[in-house]
Write a protein that holds these residues in place. Structure first.
Motif, PDB file in Angstrom:
ATOM      1  N   GLY A 151     -30.490  74.985 -68.498  1.00 52.53           N
ATOM      2  CA  GLY A 151     -29.571  74.368 -69.447  1.00 52.53           C
ATOM      3  C   GLY A 151     -29.804  74.874 -70.860  1.00 52.53           C
ATOM      4  O   GLY A 151     -28.849  75.107 -71.613  1.00 52.53           O
ATOM      5  N   PHE A 152     -31.073  75.055 -71.210  1.00 54.98           N
ATOM      6  CA  PHE A 152     -31.399  75.555 -72.551  1.00 54.98           C
ATOM      7  C   PHE A 152     -30.850  76.968 -72.742  1.00 54.98           C
ATOM      8  O   PHE A 152     -30.221  77.271 -73.761  1.00 54.98           O
ATOM      9  CB  PHE A 152     -32.914  75.546 -72.769  1.00 54.98           C
ATOM     10  N   VAL A 153     -31.093  77.838 -71.752  1.00 58.44           N
ATOM     11  CA  VAL A 153     -30.635  79.222 -71.857  1.00 58.44           C
ATOM     12  C   VAL A 153     -29.110  79.286 -71.864  1.00 58.44           C
ATOM     13  O   VAL A 153     -28.504  80.024 -72.648  1.00 58.44           O
ATOM     14  CB  VAL A 153     -31.223  80.082 -70.719  1.00 58.44           C
ATOM     15  N   ASP A 154     -28.469  78.501 -70.990  1.00 59.07           N
ATOM     16  CA  ASP A 154     -27.008  78.461 -70.955  1.00 59.07           C
ATOM     17  C   ASP A 154     -26.449  78.113 -72.331  1.00 59.07           C
ATOM     18  O   ASP A 154     -25.494  78.738 -72.817  1.00 59.07           O
ATOM     19  CB  ASP A 154     -26.514  77.420 -69.949  1.00 59.07           C
ATOM     20  N   ASN A 155     -27.033  77.109 -72.944  1.00 62.26           N
ATOM     21  CA  ASN A 155     -26.553  76.640 -74.243  1.00 62.26           C
ATOM     22  C   ASN A 155     -26.797  77.683 -75.331  1.00 62.26           C
ATOM     23  O   ASN A 155     -25.976  77.858 -76.240  1.00 62.26           O
ATOM     24  CB  ASN A 155     -27.245  75.328 -74.607  1.00 62.26           C
ATOM     25  N   TYR A 156     -27.924  78.401 -75.224  1.00 66.21           N
ATOM     26  CA  TYR A 156     -28.267  79.392 -76.245  1.00 66.21           C
ATOM     27  C   TYR A 156     -27.309  80.587 -76.187  1.00 66.21           C
ATOM     28  O   TYR A 156     -26.775  81.023 -77.208  1.00 66.21           O
ATOM     29  CB  TYR A 156     -29.708  79.876 -76.070  1.00 66.21           C
ATOM     30  N   VAL A 157     -27.085  81.130 -75.001  1.00 68.44           N
ATOM     31  CA  VAL A 157     -26.334  82.382 -74.895  1.00 68.44           C
ATOM     32  C   VAL A 157     -24.831  82.200 -75.080  1.00 68.44           C
ATOM     33  O   VAL A 157     -24.123  83.181 -75.323  1.00 68.44           O
ATOM     34  CB  VAL A 157     -26.602  83.086 -73.544  1.00 68.44           C
ATOM     35  N   LYS A 158     -24.325  80.977 -74.991  1.00 72.56           N
ATOM     36  CA  LYS A 158     -22.876  80.784 -75.087  1.00 72.56           C
ATOM     37  C   LYS A 158     -22.327  81.206 -76.446  1.00 72.56           C
ATOM     38  O   LYS A 158     -21.132  81.498 -76.579  1.00 72.56           O
ATOM     39  CB  LYS A 158     -22.510  79.325 -74.797  1.00 72.56           C
ATOM     40  N   ASP A 159     -23.189  81.242 -77.470  1.00 71.34           N
ATOM     41  CA  ASP A 159     -22.748  81.664 -78.799  1.00 71.34           C
ATOM     42  C   ASP A 159     -22.613  83.178 -78.911  1.00 71.34           C
ATOM     43  O   ASP A 159     -22.103  83.680 -79.916  1.00 71.34           O
ATOM     44  CB  ASP A 159     -23.727  81.164 -79.869  1.00 71.34           C
ATOM     45  N   TYR A 160     -23.088  83.914 -77.900  1.00 70.69           N
ATOM     46  CA  TYR A 160     -23.114  85.372 -78.001  1.00 70.69           C
ATOM     47  C   TYR A 160     -22.356  86.083 -76.879  1.00 70.69           C
ATOM     48  O   TYR A 160     -21.721  87.107 -77.120  1.00 70.69           O
ATOM     49  CB  TYR A 160     -24.571  85.854 -78.014  1.00 70.69           C
ATOM     50  N   ILE A 161     -22.433  85.557 -75.668  1.00 67.74           N
ATOM     51  CA  ILE A 161     -21.781  86.220 -74.541  1.00 67.74           C
ATOM     52  C   ILE A 161     -20.258  86.234 -74.733  1.00 67.74           C
ATOM     53  O   ILE A 161     -19.639  85.196 -74.969  1.00 67.74           O
ATOM     54  CB  ILE A 161     -22.132  85.523 -73.207  1.00 67.74           C
ATOM     55  N   GLY A 162     -19.681  87.424 -74.642  1.00 69.36           N
ATOM     56  CA  GLY A 162     -18.246  87.570 -74.831  1.00 69.36           C
ATOM     57  C   GLY A 162     -17.826  87.618 -76.278  1.00 69.36           C
ATOM     58  O   GLY A 162     -16.654  87.861 -76.583  1.00 69.36           O
ATOM     59  N   LYS A 163     -18.769  87.407 -77.178  1.00 72.80           N
ATOM     60  CA  LYS A 163     -18.462  87.421 -78.615  1.00 72.80           C
ATOM     61  C   LYS A 163     -19.159  88.590 -79.311  1.00 72.80           C
ATOM     62  O   LYS A 163     -18.515  89.405 -79.961  1.00 72.80           O
ATOM     63  CB  LYS A 163     -18.870  86.086 -79.253  1.00 72.80           C
ATOM     64  N   THR A 164     -20.477  88.647 -79.165  1.00 72.85           N
ATOM     65  CA  THR A 164     -21.230  89.765 -79.742  1.00 72.85           C
ATOM     66  C   THR A 164     -21.903  90.598 -78.665  1.00 72.85           C
ATOM     67  O   THR A 164     -22.422  91.676 -78.950  1.00 72.85           O
ATOM     68  CB  THR A 164     -22.311  89.255 -80.711  1.00 72.85           C
ATOM     69  N   THR A 165     -21.898  90.083 -77.447  1.00 68.69           N
ATOM     70  CA  THR A 165     -22.574  90.751 -76.343  1.00 68.69           C
ATOM     71  C   THR A 165     -21.706  90.701 -75.097  1.00 68.69           C
ATOM     72  O   THR A 165     -21.205  89.636 -74.735  1.00 68.69           O
ATOM     73  CB  THR A 165     -23.921  90.053 -76.038  1.00 68.69           C
ATOM     74  N   SER A 166     -21.552  91.849 -74.457  1.00 66.78           N
ATOM     75  CA  SER A 166     -20.718  91.884 -73.254  1.00 66.78           C
ATOM     76  C   SER A 166     -21.358  91.106 -72.113  1.00 66.78           C
ATOM     77  O   SER A 166     -20.745  90.219 -71.530  1.00 66.78           O
ATOM     78  CB  SER A 166     -20.492  93.337 -72.830  1.00 66.78           C
ATOM     79  N   GLY A 167     -22.606  91.452 -71.775  1.00 66.31           N
ATOM     80  CA  GLY A 167     -23.270  90.785 -70.660  1.00 66.31           C
ATOM     81  C   GLY A 167     -24.776  90.826 -70.801  1.00 66.31           C
ATOM     82  O   GLY A 167     -25.327  91.628 -71.557  1.00 66.31           O
ATOM     83  N   ALA A 168     -25.449  89.961 -70.056  1.00 66.51           N
ATOM     84  CA  ALA A 168     -26.909  89.907 -70.101  1.00 66.51           C
ATOM     85  C   ALA A 168     -27.444  89.411 -68.769  1.00 66.51           C
ATOM     86  O   ALA A 168     -26.860  88.530 -68.139  1.00 66.51           O
ATOM     87  CB  ALA A 168     -27.389  88.992 -71.232  1.00 66.51           C
ATOM     88  N   ALA A 169     -28.560  90.006 -68.365  1.00 63.45           N
ATOM     89  CA  ALA A 169     -29.299  89.536 -67.190  1.00 63.45           C
ATOM     90  C   ALA A 169     -30.624  88.983 -67.683  1.00 63.45           C
ATOM     91  O   ALA A 169     -31.370  89.683 -68.385  1.00 63.45           O
ATOM     92  CB  ALA A 169     -29.528  90.681 -66.208  1.00 63.45           C
ATOM     93  N   ILE A 170     -30.914  87.737 -67.321  1.00 62.50           N
ATOM     94  CA  ILE A 170     -32.109  87.061 -67.838  1.00 62.50           C
ATOM     95  C   ILE A 170     -32.950  86.548 -66.673  1.00 62.50           C
ATOM     96  O   ILE A 170     -32.451  85.829 -65.805  1.00 62.50           O
ATOM     97  CB  ILE A 170     -31.718  85.887 -68.763  1.00 62.50           C
ATOM     98  N   VAL A 171     -34.209  86.938 -66.673  1.00 63.58           N
ATOM     99  CA  VAL A 171     -35.149  86.475 -65.654  1.00 63.58           C
ATOM    100  C   VAL A 171     -36.380  85.916 -66.367  1.00 63.58           C
ATOM    101  O   VAL A 171     -36.915  86.539 -67.281  1.00 63.58           O
ATOM    102  CB  VAL A 171     -35.571  87.610 -64.704  1.00 63.58           C
ATOM    103  N   VAL A 172     -36.812  84.751 -65.930  1.00 61.54           N
ATOM    104  CA  VAL A 172     -38.013  84.122 -66.495  1.00 61.54           C
ATOM    105  C   VAL A 172     -39.002  83.870 -65.362  1.00 61.54           C
ATOM    106  O   VAL A 172     -38.626  83.358 -64.297  1.00 61.54           O
ATOM    107  CB  VAL A 172     -37.666  82.796 -67.207  1.00 61.54           C
TER     108      VAL A 172
END
Length: 649
Positions: A61-82
């Motif tokens: 939930g934290f990551v989802d909320n963080y990346v929503k400001d950038y995906i499709g706006k300043t960044t096309s796509g991202a793959a995130i693994v923790v």
């Protein structure tokens, strides 16, 4: 990768790569990949947190909320693994791997360019050979190289493998023949090194200047000692040991062409939510940044670097080798972190080890926290992406709280540090040296303990925590790679600023802002004259023909001089435009422009000689003398500027 840093506004961004050796099987606590979403968190993970304190149960939930400001706006796509304790606790793709075809990012399937993270694989291979007694980190590397292999060394001091790892071998930044947009231009590693050998401009061991050449040179030494092509060595001694099937370091991906089918399209940002498809990226010095692979395959590598006490390493025969690998091997000051055999240290809540990567249209970051057995892997198909790669990573690993020294402690005044500085990672030879002069680092004192760093219109504030050591307290993400810096001061003057990726050096007087303004004014005057004058010559020539007054010999030589100067201007405008359109070029592609500069300059000088000889024998009006003299002066100003900015090199 060291895709030319000239593409970024700042020569900070950064990359390095690890390599492996030995024949041990995957550790007992292997990387779990069966579940790839934090929704499937094991019961054993409940109650655990990231180093910054985010509960693993709330991570997605934290990551989802963080990346929503950038995906499709300043960044096309991202793959995130923790990773936490060798288990995947989050594996999720965001945005598009291909916008036009509406293909989403998949952490298991989508292939990204890892960029300079590839360098870590080189250092892994080096440590494997250290373990086998084939490499001494403190030995002069010339003992491993063919005699006379390095031809542009300025200093007799030995260059050690540690110098290559720390980027302190002293090489300037040379960007030609580093990257190509076509695989047909790729040459062997040996040929690539010979073609793109930079000049050594610093004494070994004294200045950190990020170097793709250094890393590839280390990989070439691995080739010489093992008798294998580096991509073959990596495949056998690293990828196979960590069970990585969806990654390849082959410069043309010839050993795993299946990866091309799943490769993400790289993009550059052309405006808010406006993405332009970028060129492909191929390199001859491929060990510095050519790995293509998925996020979960990179996670396997990260997991292999973080073992529990009872586990054995799939990469090394001895756990002590891995421990040494992750131990600090360089620092400019005892109060700041530095380099750990090719990793950059990060001062988070717990000590981290990190390396980023940038190619023509991909950005990435790998960050491990061994003490917490925690790792973050972020891959994006976006040029120069920082907000997710570094901003999100910082949120997950946390920041060390900056403690200001006691007020009664004797601390140097911040005003002593004010000035303008330029990156040590820069080109010293050739016309591209101009770029580095246009992006200086400006330091101003906020108060006696605080300074502000400014670059390209962006800024960050730093506080003094010990004498001449400053740590970032706020500011743009651009400066995250410079979380702590150290000022070398002699006789009240700053001689060097130590920082990760690249040190900074005082701007020389001849390259200071007043001189840059003066050069700009001269350039505007000269170029304007040489662009407008041909139109005047054309108009004057038409008038003379109508009146049937043939041009004098002096007029003709003046016309030749002006047209020669105009041709020089056009030639260099075309050169600059070609570099801006596509900076992935071989030197051979732009060499013709340099040769043309020489030829045209010679023609102009010949014209001037004849004008001076003829002018002495001809009676001229004051206006004619002024006009012809002005042509000569403007031509010489142009030549002077081309010499200063090295357009003849």
């Amino acid at each position: 990768m060291g895709k030319p840093v000239r593409k970024k506004l700042v020569p900070i961004v950064l990359s390095m790569i690890v390599l492996v050796s030995t024949f041990f099987s995957w550790p007992v606590t292997s990387l779990a990949v069966e579940e790839t979403s934090s929704k499937a968190i094991l019961a054993s993970e409940l109650g655990k947190t990231t180093p910054s304190g985010i509960p693993i149960s709330e991570l997605e939930g934290f990551v989802d909320n963080y990346v929503k400001d950038y995906i499709g706006k300043t960044t096309s796509g991202a793959a995130i693994v923790v990773l936490k304790d060798n288990q995947i606790v989050l594996s999720k793709g965001y945005g598009d791997a291909n916008i036009e075809k509406d293909i989403p990012v998949d952490t298991r399937k989508t292939v990204f360019e890892w960029g300079s993270i590839t360098k870590l694989f080189v250092w892994t291979s080096v440590m494997q050979l250290v373990e086998q007694g084939k490499i001494d980190l403190n030995e002069d590397i010339r003992t491993y190289l063919p005699e006379g292999f390095l031809t542009k060394l300025k200093y007799d001091s030995p260059i050690t493998m540690l110098d290559l790892m720390h980027h302190t071998a002293g090489f300037e930044d040379y960007i030609f023949d580093l990257g190509y947009s076509s695989p047909d231009k790729v040459k062997s590693l040996e040929e690539g090194l010979k073609l793109a050998e930079p000049v050594q401009v610093y004494k070994p061991g004294e200045v950190v200047a990020y170097s793709n050449f250094s890393t590839s040179l280390a990989a070439y030494i691995v080739e010489l000692l093992t008798g294998q092509e580096f991509y073959q060595y990596t495949s056998e001694h690293i990828f196979s040991k960590i069970d990585s099937k969806n990654a390849s370091i082959h410069p043309k991906l010839s050993d795993n062409k299946k990866l091309l089918e799943n490769k993400a399209t790289g993009y550059k940002l052309n405006g808010p939510s406006q993405f332009i498809e970028s060129n492909d990226f191929y390199v001859s010095m491929y060990p510095s940044g050519a790995i293509n692979g998925t996020a979960e395959d990179l996670a396997k590598f990260a997991s292999a670097l973080m073992l529990k006490e009872e586990d054995s390493s799939p990469l090394f025969q001895k756990k002590e080798t891995l421990d040494e690998f992750l131990t600090q091997s360089y620092s400019a000051n005892e109060n700041i972190l530095g380099n750990a055999h090719g990793f950059w240290e990060y001062d988070g809540r717990k000590r981290g080890l990190t390396h980023g990567g940038n190619t023509e249209a991909f950005s990435s970051n790998l960050h491990i926290v061994p003490e917490e057995n925690f790792a973050v892997i972020i891959l994006t198909n976006q040029s120069g992406e920082m907000d997710i790669c570094y901003g999100l990573t910082k949120e997950l690993v946390g920041e060390e709280s900056v403690s200001v020294a006691a007020s009664n402690e004797n601390m140097p005044d911040a005003s002593e540090l004010e000035g303008t500085y330029t990156s040590a990672r820069r080109a010293y030879h050739g016309f591209l040296n101009i770029y580095y002069e246009l992006i200086p680092l400006k330091i101003t004192a906020v108060n006696d303990r605080e300074i502000q760093l400014g670059m390209s219109g962006l800024s960050a504030n730093y506080i003094q925590t010990s004498p001449y050591v400053y740590k970032k307290i706020k500011g743009h993400t651009l400066f995250d790679a410079m979380e702590a810096i150290y000022f070398h001061v002699e006789n009240g003057k700053v001689t060097q600023i130590s920082a990760p990726i690249s040190d900074y050096l005082p701007v020389s007087t001849g390259k200071s802002l007043p001189f840059l303004i003066m050069y700009l004014i001269l350039a505007v005057l000269s170029v304007s004259y040489l662009i407008v004058s041909p139109l005047i010559l054309l108009f004057h020539g038409i008038r003379q023909r109508r009146k049937k007054h043939p041009a004098s010999l002096l007029q003709r030589w003046n016309s030749i001089l002006i047209l020669t100067g105009t041709a020089i201007v056009i030639n260099n405008f075309i050169l600059i435009a070609r570099m801006l359109i596509d900076n992935l070029r071989a030197y051979s592609e732009i060499a013709a422009h340099i040769i043309i500069n020489y030829g045209l300059t010679a023609s102009g000088v010949i014209s001037i000689v004849f004008m001076l000889v003829k002018g002495r024998k001809t009676e001229l009006t004051k206006l004619q003398k002024f006009y012809y003299g002005l042509s000569i002066i403007m031509f010489f100003i142009l030549v002077f500027l081309l010499i200063v900015w090295q357009f003849y090199r």
